[in-house]
Design a protein around this motif. Sequence first.
Motif, short mmCIF file in Angstrom:
data_model
loop_
_atom_site.label_atom_id
_atom_site.label_comp_id
_atom_site.label_asym_id
_atom_site.label_seq_id
_atom_site.Cartn_x
_atom_site.Cartn_y
_atom_site.Cartn_z
N SER A 59 11.43 7.60 -6.34
CA SER A 59 10.69 7.53 -5.12
C SER A 59 11.02 8.69 -4.11
N LEU A 63 9.10 11.88 -2.42
CA LEU A 63 8.84 12.14 -1.09
C LEU A 63 9.32 13.50 -0.58
N GLU A 166 14.27 8.65 3.01
CA GLU A 166 13.24 8.85 3.79
C GLU A 166 13.46 9.71 5.10
N PHE A 218 5.13 7.89 -4.38
CA PHE A 218 6.24 7.48 -3.72
C PHE A 218 6.64 5.94 -4.14
N LEU A 219 5.46 5.30 -4.37
CA LEU A 219 5.55 3.87 -4.61
C LEU A 219 5.89 3.44 -6.22
N ILE A 222 9.22 2.33 -6.50
CA ILE A 222 9.30 0.98 -5.85
C ILE A 222 8.79 -0.20 -6.76
N SER A 265 -1.50 2.52 -2.18
CA SER A 265 -1.37 3.54 -1.37
C SER A 265 -2.52 3.72 -0.33
N ASP A 312 1.70 7.03 4.74
CA ASP A 312 2.12 6.48 3.38
C ASP A 312 3.54 6.91 3.07
N TRP A 313 4.19 8.07 3.56
CA TRP A 313 5.47 8.37 3.23
C TRP A 313 6.61 7.36 4.00
N ARG A 315 5.91 4.48 5.01
CA ARG A 315 5.59 2.87 4.81
C ARG A 315 6.31 2.53 3.40
N THR A 316 6.77 3.46 2.58
CA THR A 316 7.30 3.43 1.03
C THR A 316 8.24 2.13 1.13
N TYR A 319 7.07 -2.33 1.33
CA TYR A 319 6.59 -2.90 0.23
C TYR A 319 7.70 -4.14 -0.44
#
Length: 355
Positions: A59, A63, A166, A218-219, A222, A265, A312-313, A315-316, A319
């Motif tokens: 991830s 990023l 991040e 990025f997800l 995750i 995403s 989006d970045w 928020r990675t 989740y």
Amino acid sequence: MDDLGKHTYHEIQSQPEIWVRTLEGFNTQKKDLTSFWRNQSVEQLIFTGCGSTYYLSLSAAQLFQSLVRVQALAKPASELVLLPDHVYLPGIRNMLVAISRSGETTETIEAVRAFRENSEGTVITITCSSGSTLANQSDFILSADSAQEVSIAQTRSFSSMAVLAEAFSAQLAGIDASRALSSLPSIARGILDRHGSQAKSIGEDGSIERFFFLGSGFLYGIAQEAMLKMKEMSLSNSEAYHPLEFRHGPMSMVNKSACVVGLVSEKIAANELALLRQMSKLGARTIALLDSVEKFDVSGLETIELHSSLSDWARTVIYLPFLQLTAFHRAISHGLDPDHPTNLDAVVKLTPGNL
Ligand code: F1P
């Protein structure tokens, strides 16, 4: 019996407070980090780790590349040790980002040694153990010591190191990282509070025999980590894929006994939700985690709204807490102790030179 998983539960629930402390710590280092970065011209970053921290590397590398626009890739530490010629090209100035909760995993320490032998460049460690062997061997340390855990399976340690990853990328992209990420703790608190009973309902659903976690960009890392949590804690069949890869074979395993979880995403939500709706029609319990259902067709899907309003970045990491909690409840409902996963130790120590 009531104590089953008490450390893991506490570690999952304490993530928001620990992220506040992690960001405070990062804030004190951000100027030094920027000067460290400016003093060298890096052509490629290699992120590495083992297990959870390898998934975090997947991830973090995407990023970093997307924010900083410098090439970045992720490799399991063992590959950097055993197959260095598959990774290192002569004349390329690399930076190694070694990620490890303990800082004592033999393969990751050995990956630093192999890096120094095979490449020019510096080493950054992201860890929860600033006094560890790995940290001592690196040129710059980003640490979330307050995230250390009693449990074997990584929960708050993973997410806190993800917050650091991040922040690291954002800072080097010229974004004020502490500001951009300051709302993460309260968003995570909101999700855990609002959706705790939904995590329990999925975790206790006896009709589910296998889980699929789908995430892109990025997800993806995750989704892999969510898969690993489900395996480690609850011994359930669990797999992770890039969402649109799922139609190319794995969906043959989808029926009423499957649970398909989409980490959606914003950017490609329409494609991902179309896939999830298809899986729901095949009979799977299908859950979409997304920032907001507004504007999207979520018919047939259960939804978990993150309500972050972040890009989006940023928020990675958000989740993950819900998915950790789901794995926790699945373990408890199977009579397993999430604090003590089967066959696992917190750190894998091997004989260097004999991996
Ligand atoms: C890495 C790791 C963990 C995993 C297991 C064994 O540890 O693979 O991700 O849960 O307990 O070790 P570390 O290098 O991040 O300390």
